[in-house]
Design a protein around this motif. Structure first.
Motif, short mmCIF file in Angstrom:
data_model
loop_
_atom_site.label_atom_id
_atom_site.label_comp_id
_atom_site.label_asym_id
_atom_site.label_seq_id
_atom_site.Cartn_x
_atom_site.Cartn_y
_atom_site.Cartn_z
N ILE A 49 16.45 -46.95 7.10
CA ILE A 49 15.04 -45.68 7.38
C ILE A 49 15.24 -45.23 7.95
O ILE A 49 16.25 -44.55 8.36
N PRO A 50 13.90 -44.56 8.15
CA PRO A 50 13.91 -43.11 7.97
C PRO A 50 15.07 -42.99 9.76
O PRO A 50 14.17 -44.01 10.60
N MET A 51 15.20 -41.57 9.93
CA MET A 51 15.44 -41.84 11.61
C MET A 51 14.46 -41.58 12.32
O MET A 51 13.30 -41.15 12.42
N ALA A 52 14.33 -41.78 13.86
CA ALA A 52 13.74 -41.20 14.94
C ALA A 52 13.92 -39.83 14.87
O ALA A 52 14.68 -39.91 15.92
N LYS A 53 13.42 -39.14 13.90
CA LYS A 53 12.96 -37.88 14.81
C LYS A 53 11.01 -37.27 14.36
O LYS A 53 10.99 -37.93 13.46
N THR A 59 16.08 -39.63 18.97
CA THR A 59 16.20 -40.05 19.36
C THR A 59 17.95 -41.33 18.95
O THR A 59 17.68 -41.26 17.73
N ASP A 88 16.37 -37.19 23.42
CA ASP A 88 15.98 -38.50 24.12
C ASP A 88 17.51 -39.38 23.78
O ASP A 88 17.47 -39.93 22.41
N GLU A 90 18.74 -43.33 23.87
CA GLU A 90 17.51 -44.32 24.10
C GLU A 90 19.37 -46.25 24.11
O GLU A 90 20.08 -45.75 23.45
N THR A 109 20.90 -52.79 15.93
CA THR A 109 19.87 -52.73 15.23
C THR A 109 19.64 -51.36 15.90
O THR A 109 19.00 -50.61 15.15
N ARG A 112 20.97 -48.54 13.75
CA ARG A 112 20.02 -48.51 12.65
C ARG A 112 19.09 -48.49 12.04
O ARG A 112 18.27 -47.16 11.71
N ARG A 113 17.42 -48.85 13.47
CA ARG A 113 16.66 -47.82 13.98
C ARG A 113 16.49 -46.06 13.96
O ARG A 113 16.30 -45.27 13.78
N ASN A 114 17.74 -45.92 14.67
CA ASN A 114 17.67 -44.17 15.28
C ASN A 114 18.50 -43.37 14.83
O ASN A 114 18.06 -42.48 14.78
N GLN B 49 16.53 -37.02 32.86
CA GLN B 49 15.91 -35.42 32.83
C GLN B 49 14.69 -35.35 33.39
O GLN B 49 13.54 -34.18 33.23
N LYS B 209 6.90 -47.41 12.52
CA LYS B 209 8.28 -47.53 13.54
C LYS B 209 8.47 -46.48 14.38
O LYS B 209 8.91 -45.97 15.41
N ASP B 213 9.09 -47.23 17.59
CA ASP B 213 9.83 -45.98 18.75
C ASP B 213 9.31 -45.23 19.98
O ASP B 213 9.99 -45.42 20.72
N THR B 216 9.23 -48.14 22.44
CA THR B 216 10.72 -48.54 22.96
C THR B 216 10.90 -47.15 23.92
O THR B 216 11.53 -47.52 25.19
N LYS B 217 10.89 -46.27 23.43
CA LYS B 217 11.22 -44.61 24.37
C LYS B 217 10.31 -45.30 25.26
O LYS B 217 10.80 -44.78 26.83
N LEU B 249 13.23 -55.38 13.65
CA LEU B 249 13.92 -54.52 13.83
C LEU B 249 13.45 -54.57 15.88
O LEU B 249 14.71 -54.19 16.10
N TYR B 250 12.92 -54.85 16.00
CA TYR B 250 12.56 -54.78 17.73
C TYR B 250 12.69 -55.77 18.53
O TYR B 250 11.19 -55.95 18.54
N SER B 307 4.38 -34.50 12.87
CA SER B 307 5.41 -34.55 12.31
C SER B 307 7.07 -34.69 12.37
O SER B 307 7.61 -34.73 13.50
N PRO B 308 7.99 -35.08 12.09
CA PRO B 308 9.42 -35.09 12.07
C PRO B 308 9.76 -33.94 12.98
O PRO B 308 10.73 -33.67 14.04
#
Lengths: 395, 391
Positions: A49-53, A59, A88, A90, A109, A112-114, B49, B209, B213, B216-217, B249-250, B307-308
Motif C-alpha cells: 500500500i503506498p506509504m503515507a507521505k 506519518t 508525524d 500516529e 493495519t 500497513r497504511r503508514n 509539537q 488513502k 490518512d 486519521t492525522k 483499512l481504517y 504531492s508525495p
C-alpha cells in the motif's frame, strides 16, 4: 506399583481409542492445538500500500509498548521537535492485559497504511497459550522477515572490547519462533522449529546484498547443523549456495556454541553475521552486552513492504520504568534508523551526531553505562546540540 | 416474600450505587479532560509539537504571486512575515498564462518547488481559449509535473463573518490529476466533440488513502466519498470501489458515499453533516467553490495541494478577482491562512499559530473588514490590523 501401571495403561488407552481423543479435545475448551491450527503458521502474503507521505511529511505508526516504552517515545518526540523532523506520529496503544487481539490488529493495519513503524517492546500480558505474542504476531503478520542490528562500539565507553563493528542479520519470522507447540503425550511437549528454503534465502540474500552495498568483507553464517542436520542444514546450505553469487565477499560458517565463545574472546573476527531466529536473538544479546548493554543499540525489522524500528535487544525494562534512569539512546538510535529509512538523511545525521557527542565527548551516561546522569540529562544534552545545529541548518 | 427481600437489598445497595455514580461523575472530567474538551469538529489536536518549537534555522519558500490581485495579497503576506520576524525567505517567480512573455518557465518554477518542498501560490488565470491549440492550462501542467494530486480545502466558518450557516468545519479533498481534467479532447466527426474522462484505480486509491490518512492525522471521524456512479457506472464506479477498498483499512473512521447532485443540495442545506469529503476532479472543483461561498467567499478560504514530495499552498476557491487589480480592496485572509498552514507544515508552529491567532482576532473584532465581508477597509488597512494583533 500396580496403581502406577494401571494409570499408565489408561493413559495409553486414552490415546489409542479415537473417540476418547475427540472427547478430550471438545472438553478442553480451546485446546492450544486448535488455536494454533486456526491461526496457522504460514508466510503471510502482504501487498503493498503506498506509504503515507504527503508534501514531504511522513506519518509513522508509534507503538509505545510497555515498561519504559512510553517515556522513551516522549523523548523521541521531544528530540524530533527540536530537530524539526518532518514526521508525524500516529500513536497506537496496545492494551497489554487484554486477551483479544483487537488492538494488535489495529496496530498492524496502521503500520500497513503508514508503511513504517517505531515500537517499544510490547509485553504479552496473558500467558494463555492461545494468545499470540504481540511482538511475534506483529512481525509475522507484516512478514518482517529480517532483523538487522548494528553493534558498534562507542569510543567513549569503557567496555570489555573496543572497536567492535558487527552487523547481525537475523531471520525474524520462523525457526523456533514458529509458535507451534503441543503436548503429544502428557509430559511430552513438542515444539516445532520451522526452516523454509524461501525464507532462508531471503535472509541470506539480504545479508550478502547488505555486505556488498556497505563495503563489508565477510559474512558468517551461524547455525547448529551438526545436530539439526536437516533444518539448520538447509539454512546453511542455502547460504553456501548464495555465497557463490557474491565472490567478492568471504563466506564462513560457525556453530552457535563456538560463536558465543568467539564473540566474547575475539569478536573482531566478525563482520556480518547471518543467522536463524533464536541464535540471532542470543548472539545479538551477547554482543550488545559486550559493548554497553541493552540501552544503546537499535534493531530494524524489514519486510518486502514494511519496516519497523525498535530498540535492538528486546527488553521492556519494566523494573526501571518511571525512574528516569533508563537509557534513551536505544530508542533514539531506532528513530535515527527510521529517518534514514525514510530518506531524511539531514535530520538523521543531526540527531546521530548529537547522540555521539553526548556519549563520547560529554560522556553523559545513564547508570547502566556506569554514569550518574538521568534519562532527561541525556536527552537535554542531545537537544542542546540539536539547537546548535538547527541554527545552521535550513530545513 | 422473595420480591420483598429483593427490594430490601436494592434499598441497601442504592446509596452505595448512587455514591459510586457520583464518584464516576466526579472522576470523569479529570480522567478524560483532553479528549472531552476537544469537539469532533475542531482544528487538529494540539500535539506535543506545539508552541515551544521556535527553531532558528531559515526556510526557503517558492512564491508565485499569480494573476489578478495575487501580487497585492502576496505583498500583504510578506509584510506580515516581516513584522512577525518569520524565518522564511521567499523565492518569487512571476508565473502566468495570460502574460506568457513575462512568465518564468515551467521548468524554473518546478525546479524551485522541488528544491524547497513548499510553495505559496496565488491564483493563475486560465483563459477559455488558446491561440496555439494547447489543451492543458498552465495550472494543469504545474500539477502534472509536480504530481500535485491531492487538493485540500479546509472550509471553516470564520469568527465574526456573517453567513447562512455557522460553525461549518469541513475538509474537502479533491483528486487533481485525472478525471475530466485529462485535456484529452477531439472532434471525431464535424460537430461532435469527445472529451475523455479518465479514472484509474491507482490514482483513486491514492486519493482515498490520502483522505483517510488526513482524517486519521487530524482526528476526524468520517469520510464521505462523492461520486456519480449511478450514471457513470464504470468510471465513477471505479472511484467509489477504490474508496470502499481503502476504507476497510481504517476501522475507526466511518465511511459513507453520496451522489454528487444530492451532495451539493446537502451542502447548502445542512453542511454540518460533512467531516472529510473525497471527490474526483470536477466534482471537487464545484464543491470547493460552493462550500467557500457558504463561509464567506473566495477571499477567506485557504487550501493546499499535496504531492508525495511537496506542497503548494493556494487559496481554496480560484478567483483572480481581476476587476479589483490596483484598487486595494481585495481580502488577504485566504492568502494569510495559506501562509499559516505553510508555517505549520514546516514545523514553524509558533509563527503559524501566532498568525492564525491574529487573523481570528481581527475578524472577531469586526472593526476592520474588507468590502467582501461588508466592511470598508482596504487591503492595506486589514494587513496592518493583522500586524497590530500579532502576539
Amino acid at each position: 506399583m500396580a496403581a502406577a501401571l494401571s494409570t499408565k495403561v489408561s493413559t495409553l488407552m486414552r490415546y489409542s481409542s479415537p473417540q476418547n481423543v475427540t472427547r478430550m479435545l471438545s472438553q478442553a475448551a480451546p485446546a492450544p492445538i486448535d488455536l494454533q491450527h486456526s491461526n496457522p503458521f504460514a508466510k503471510k502474503v502482504v501487498e503493498a500500500i503506498p506509504m503515507a507521505k504527503y508534501g514531504g511529511r511522513h506519518t509513522v505508526t508509534m507503538l509505545p509498548g510497555g515498561g519504559i516504552g512510553p517515556e522513551m517515545m516522549n523523548y523521541v518526540r521531544e528530540v524530533f521537535r527540536y530537530a524539526g523532523v518532518p514526521v508525524d506520529f500516529e500513536v497506537v496503544q496496545i492494551d497489554q492485559k487484554s486477551e483479544s487481539d483487537e488492538d494488535l490488529e489495529y496496530a498492524i493495519t496502521s503500520i500497513r497504511r503508514n508503511g513504517v513503524g517505531i515500537k517499544g517492546n510490547i509485553e504479552t500480558g496473558s500467558a494463555r497459550p492461545g494468545v499470540l505474542s504481540r511482538n511475534v504476531g506483529l512481525r509475522n503478520e507484516l512478514d518482517l522477515f529480517v532483523n538487522v542490528l548494528h553493534a558498534k562500539s562507542h569510543p567513549g565507553l569503557k567496555t570489555r572490547h573496543r572497536d567492535i563493528d558487527v552487523f547481525i542479520v537475523r531471520q525474524n519470522t520462523e525457526g523456533e519462533y514458529a509458535m507451534l507447540e503441543h503436548e503429544s503425550v502428557p509430559g511430552v511437549v513438542e515444539s516445532m522449529k520451522v526452516i523454509t528454503e524461501e525464507n532462508s534465502e531471503r535472509v541470506a540474500r539480504y545479508a550478502f546484498e547488505f555486505a556488498r552495498r556497505n563495503g563489508r568483507k565477510k559474512v558468517t553464517t551461524v547455525h547448529k547443523a551438526n545436530i539439526m542436520k536437516l533444518s539448520d542444514g538447509l539454512f546453511l546450505e542455502v547460504s553456501r549456495q548464495l555465497a557463490k553469487e557474491y565472490p567478492e565477499i568471504q563466506h564462513g560458517d560457525m556453530i552457535i556454541d563456538n560463536t558465543c565463545m568467539q564473540l566474547v574472546s575475539n569478536p573482531h573476527q566478525f563482520d556480518v553475521i547471518n543467522t536463524t531466529n533464536l541464535y540471532g536473538s542470543i548472539v545479538s544479546n551477547v554482543i550488545c552486552g559486550l559493548i554497553g548493554g541493552a540501552g544503546l543499540f537499535s534493531g530494524r525489522n524489514y519486510g518486502d513492504h514494511y519496516a519497523v524500528f525498535e530498540p535492538g535487544t528486546r527488553n521492556t525494562g519494566t523494573a526501571i520504568a518511571g525512574k528516569n534512569i533508563a537509557n534513551p539512546i536505544a530508542m533514539l538510535q531506532a528513530s535515527v534508523d527510521m529517518l534514514q529509512h525514510l530518506g531524511h538523511n539531514v535530520h538523521a545525521k543531526m540527531i546521530d551526531d548529537a547522540i555521539n557527542k553526548t556519549i563520547n565527548e560529554d560522556r553523559i551516561h545513564t547508570p547502566d553505562l556506569g554514569g550518574q546522569s538521568t534519562s532527561i540529562d541525556v536527552v537535554q544534552n542531545i537537544i542542546k546540540y540539536l539547537q546548535q545545529s538547527a541554527k545552521k541548518t535550513n530545513w | 416474600m422473595c420480591c420483598k427481600d429483593f427490594f430490601k437489598i436494592i434499598d441497601i445497595v442504592k446509596p452505595i450505587f448512587i455514591f459510586f455514580l457520583f464518584q464516576v461523575a466526579q472522576n470523569l472530567p479529570a480522567t478524560c479532560a483532553a479528549p472531552c474538551n476537544r469537539l469532533i469538529h475542531s482544528s487538529p489536536p494540539s500535539s506535543i509539537q506545539a508552541e515551544v518549537s521556535k527553531p532558528e534555522g531559515r526556510t526557503t519558500c517558492t512564491l508565485i504571486p499569480g494573476d489578478g490581485v495575487g501580487p497585492e495579497l502576496v505583498h500583504s503576506v510578506q509584510e506580515v512575515f516581516k513584522a512577525a520576524g518569520v524565518p522564511v525567505d521567499f523565492e518569487p517567480f512571476f508565473f502566468s498564462e495570460v502574460n506568457p512573455t513575462l512568465s518564468a518557465t515551467l521548468e524554473q518554477v518546478t525546479n524551485s518547488i522541488t528544491k524547497n518542498g513548499i510553495c505559496l501560490k496565488g491564483v493563475l488565470a486560465s483563459p477559455d481559449y488558446s491561440n496555439i491549440g494547447e489543451l492543458q492550462t498552465l495550472n494543469m501542467k504545474l500539477r502534472r509535473t509536480l504530481d500535485l494530486y491531492a487538493n485540500v480545502v479546509h472550509v471553516k466558518s470564520l469568527p465574526g463573518v456573517k453567513s447562512r450557516h455557522q460553525n461549518i468545519d469541513t475538509i474537502i479533498i479533491r483528486e487533481m490529476t485525472e478525471g475530466e481534467y485529462s485535456a484529452l479532447e477531439h472532434e471525431s466527426v464535424k460537430g461532435v466533440v469527445e472529451c475523455l474522462k479518465i479514472v484509474t484505480r491507482n490514482k483513486s486509491q491514492r486519493i482515498a488513502k490520502f483522505a483517510f490518512d488526513y482524517a486519521t492525522k487530524n482526528g476526524r471521524k468520517k469520510v464521505t466519498a462523492v461520486h456519480k456512479a449511478n450514471i457513470m457506472k464504470l468510471g465513477d464506479g471505479l472511484f467509489l470501489k477504490s474508496c470502499q477498498d481503502i476504507a476497510k483499512l481504517y476501522p475507526k473512521i466511518e465511511f459513507e458515499s453520496m451522489i454528487v447532485d444530492n451532495c451539493t443540495m446537502q451542502m447548502v442545506s445542512s453542511p454540518h453533516q460533512f467531516d472529510v469529503m473525497v471527490l474526483p476532479n470536477l466534482y471537487g472543483n464545484i464543491l470547493d467553490n460552493l462550500a467557500c461561498g457558504l463561509v464567506g467567499g473566495a477571499g477567506v478560504v485557504g487550501g493546499a495541494s499535496y504531492s508525495p514530495e511537496c506542497v503548494v499552498f493556494e487559496p481554496g476557491a480560484r478567483h483572480t478577482f481581476a476587476q479589483a487589480v490596483g484598487k486595494n480592496v481585495a481580502n488577504p485572509t485566504a492568502m494569510l491562512l495559506c501562509a499559516a498552514k505553510m508555517l505549520n507544515h514546516v514545523n514553524l508552529r509558533f509563527y503559524g499559530d501566532m498568525l492564525r491567532g491574529a487573523i481570528d482576532k481581527v475578524l472577531k473584532g469586526g472593526k476592520v473588514r474588507t468590502k467582501d465581508l461588508g466592511g470598508q477597509a482596504t487591503t492595506k488597512e486589514f494587513t496592518y490590523a493583522i500586524i497590530n494583533n500579532l502576539r
